[in-house]
Design an enzyme around this catalytic site. Structure first.
Site, mmCIF file in Angstrom:
data_model
loop_
_atom_site.group_PDB
_atom_site.id
_atom_site.type_symbol
_atom_site.label_atom_id
_atom_site.label_comp_id
_atom_site.label_asym_id
_atom_site.label_seq_id
_atom_site.Cartn_x
_atom_site.Cartn_y
_atom_site.Cartn_z
ATOM 1 N N HIS A 182 0.827 -1.072 0.064
ATOM 2 C CA HIS A 182 0.033 -0.006 -0.056
ATOM 3 C C HIS A 182 0.918 1.338 0.021
ATOM 4 C CE1 HIS A 182 1.262 -1.368 3.822
ATOM 5 N NE2 HIS A 182 1.063 -0.207 4.258
ATOM 6 N N CYS A 183 2.080 0.965 -0.143
ATOM 7 C CA CYS A 183 3.302 2.246 -0.112
ATOM 8 C C CYS A 183 3.540 2.448 -1.552
ATOM 9 C CB CYS A 183 4.051 2.062 0.781
ATOM 10 S SG CYS A 183 3.638 1.780 2.435
ATOM 11 N N ILE A 184 4.470 1.499 -1.941
ATOM 12 C CA ILE A 184 5.500 1.690 -3.089
ATOM 13 C C ILE A 184 4.405 1.790 -4.185
ATOM 14 C CG2 ILE A 184 7.290 1.011 -4.374
ATOM 15 C CD1 ILE A 184 7.908 1.669 -1.442
ATOM 16 N N ASP B 115 2.422 5.765 -3.522
ATOM 17 C CA ASP B 115 2.917 6.964 -3.166
ATOM 18 C C ASP B 115 3.227 7.935 -4.270
ATOM 19 O OD1 ASP B 115 4.160 5.686 0.099
ATOM 20 O OD2 ASP B 115 2.103 6.089 -0.687
#
Ligand code: SAJ
Length: 438
Positions: free
Chosen positions: A274-276, A279
């Site tokens: 859920h980040c890379i 974002d």
């Protein structure tokens, strides 16, 4: 004339400050615990009553926060949770740690931040510090948070203090927890930076002040864009090596012997988490509004999202070499989590690979020791099957998508007939199966 900055600094210094943390997730709960350990009185706010109840009974639901660390803080009254903002009307500090996902249209979903900003605005008062921690596009704090907190009567840096501090929580990382990870902070004014620095100093080993909230927002986006772009690069290297008949894993291994100026990344089935994957798209979205195309971000995203399709083509070609069609073939996927040894399937490429194989008519099943059940694309619930010799033997092709440590490559190669390995899990492993590697 009250000097609100001095008043806040004193309360932070003597730990009489009351700190609220909005969002009791994998970022907020560990942060609340570190603030409480530092001596502040902390109130966690979460919309989900079951989380509030668990915290107030000293029960942790976040693996990185042991219950034995949480319970004493709750018992001593240092940490409590609530669903109501009425309980934090008098707080000195609010830190906002709510999700910032993407919409289906790949645009930022700011609904959680919007709601938190509105709720905090309702309890705003002179002498308050508000810190946004959620990863977001540059400009969010100044453009979306600040106007609702000042609204004419409170001046930033005088009566109210506003800052951004990127969360750097890496779930499952035993070495770097919140305390051990340097904390970047950026205030809207120097006074805001001074106050936010004083907030975190007792809770983390190192505070790293930067000149503005936008700079702090950008720090986080650089960190994760750096990973997404380098993963995209190495995935393209894999595609090029395949064209050249070169083993990309050997090339990376040898390149890694360079003791300076190189950092290894590894090809894989796609970009999960859920980040890379998310974002960097916050950054490219913001730049599009300024008529600028963030080419590296968009190209990396294009390559990374193409990897599941490439994996399916490897499976089809491997079956074709045995005069077998993908349609009707039994395909066993090893690993649905987005990376090894975790139970998180958010944005996992395994979900895409599963769906693509089914679309081609394959009969798909999976094993994942961390994921007994998973909601597949389209809403169907998939169940993990036991990893047995029989299950491996009955597959026309086994695809290693997540290289969980529990997977023994010798066992897999002994019982499977054909293996497509997207993680170099079978390197140096012997067995009768034919292996096709990324
Ligand atoms: N991946 C590759 N090749 C690589 C590295 C990762 O294909 O060389 C894939 C993974 O399989 C996964 C995705 O990329 O699907 C993301 O992997 P990740 O290792 O970046 O792990 P994340 O998503 O858990 O990223 C988090 C981030 N932490 C924060 O945002 C606070 C990231 O900044 C950390 O660097 C990363 O953990 C980490 O290093 O563990």
């Amino acid at each position: 004339m009250t000097d609100y900055k001095q008043q806040l600094l004193e309360r932070l210094h003597d730990r009489t400050a009351h700190v609220a943390v909005i969002g009791m997730g994998y970022v907020g709960l560990p942060l609340a615990v570190e603030f409480a350990r530092a001596g502040y009185t902390v109130t966690g706010v979460d919309a989900q009553p079951h989380k509030v109840e668990q915290i107030n009974t000293g029960q942790s639901y976040i693996p990185d926060v042991p219950t034995e660390a949480l319970a004493p803080l709750v018992r001593s009254g240092k940490l409590r949770a609530t669903t109501s903002y009425e309980d934090i009307r008098d707080v000195d500090v609010v830190t906002i740690c709510v999700p910032t996902p993407l919409r289906k249209t790949k645009d930022p979903d700011m609904s959680y931040v919007d709601a938190a900003a509105n709720d905090v605005a309702r309890i705003r008062h002179a002498g308050m510090l508000v810190v946004l921690e959620s990863t977001t596009y540059p400009g969010t704090t100044e453009e979306l948070i600040a106007p609702r907190l000042t609204d004419g009567d409170l001046r930033v840096g005088e009566e109210i203090f506003i800052a951004f501090s990127p969360e750097r929580v890496d779930p499952g990382n035993k070495r770097y927890g919140i305390k051990e990870t340097p904390k970047v902070v950026g205030g809207m004014t120097p006074a805001c930076t001074e106050v936010v620095t004083a907030l975190y100093e007792p809770a983390v080993a190192q505070v790293v002040p930067v000149s503005s909230t936008t700079a702090a927002e950008m720090v986080k986006l650089l960190e994760n864009t750096f990973r997404a772009v380098n993963i995209g690069l190495v995935n393209e290297m894999a595609l090029m090596c395949a064209k050249l008949g070169v083993d990309v894993w050997e090339v990376i291994q040898a390149a890694s012997t360079k003791p300076f100026g190189f950092m290894p990344f590894y090809p894989g089935p796609g970009l999960g988490g859920h980040c890379i994957p998310i974002d960097p798209l916050y950054l490219s979205w913001r730049l599009r509004a300024l008529n600028y195309t963030a080419r590296f971000i968009e190209l990396a995203s294009e390559i990374n999202t193409s990897m599941p399709y490439y994996v399916v083509s490897l499976v089809a070609d491997a079956l074709n070499d045995e005069a077998k069609a993908l349609k009707g073939a039994k395909i066993g996927i090893l690993g649905m989590a987005y990376k090894r040894d975790i139970d998180d399937v958010r944005e996992s490429p395994a979900l895409d690979i599963y769906a693509l194989l089914e679309e081609k008519g394959a009969r798909v099943s999976f094993n994942d020791p961390f994921i007994p059940q998973v909601r597949l694309h389209g809403g169907k619930i998939g169940e993990s099957v036991p990893l047995t010799a029989e299950w491996l033997a009955e597959q026309d092709c086994v695809v290693i998508v997540t290289d969980h440590s529990a997977y023994e490559c010798g066992f897999i190669l002994e019982h499977a007939r054909l293996v497509v390995d997207t993680r170099n899990k079978t390197s140096g492993c012997a067995g009768k199966a034919r292996v096709v590697r990324l």
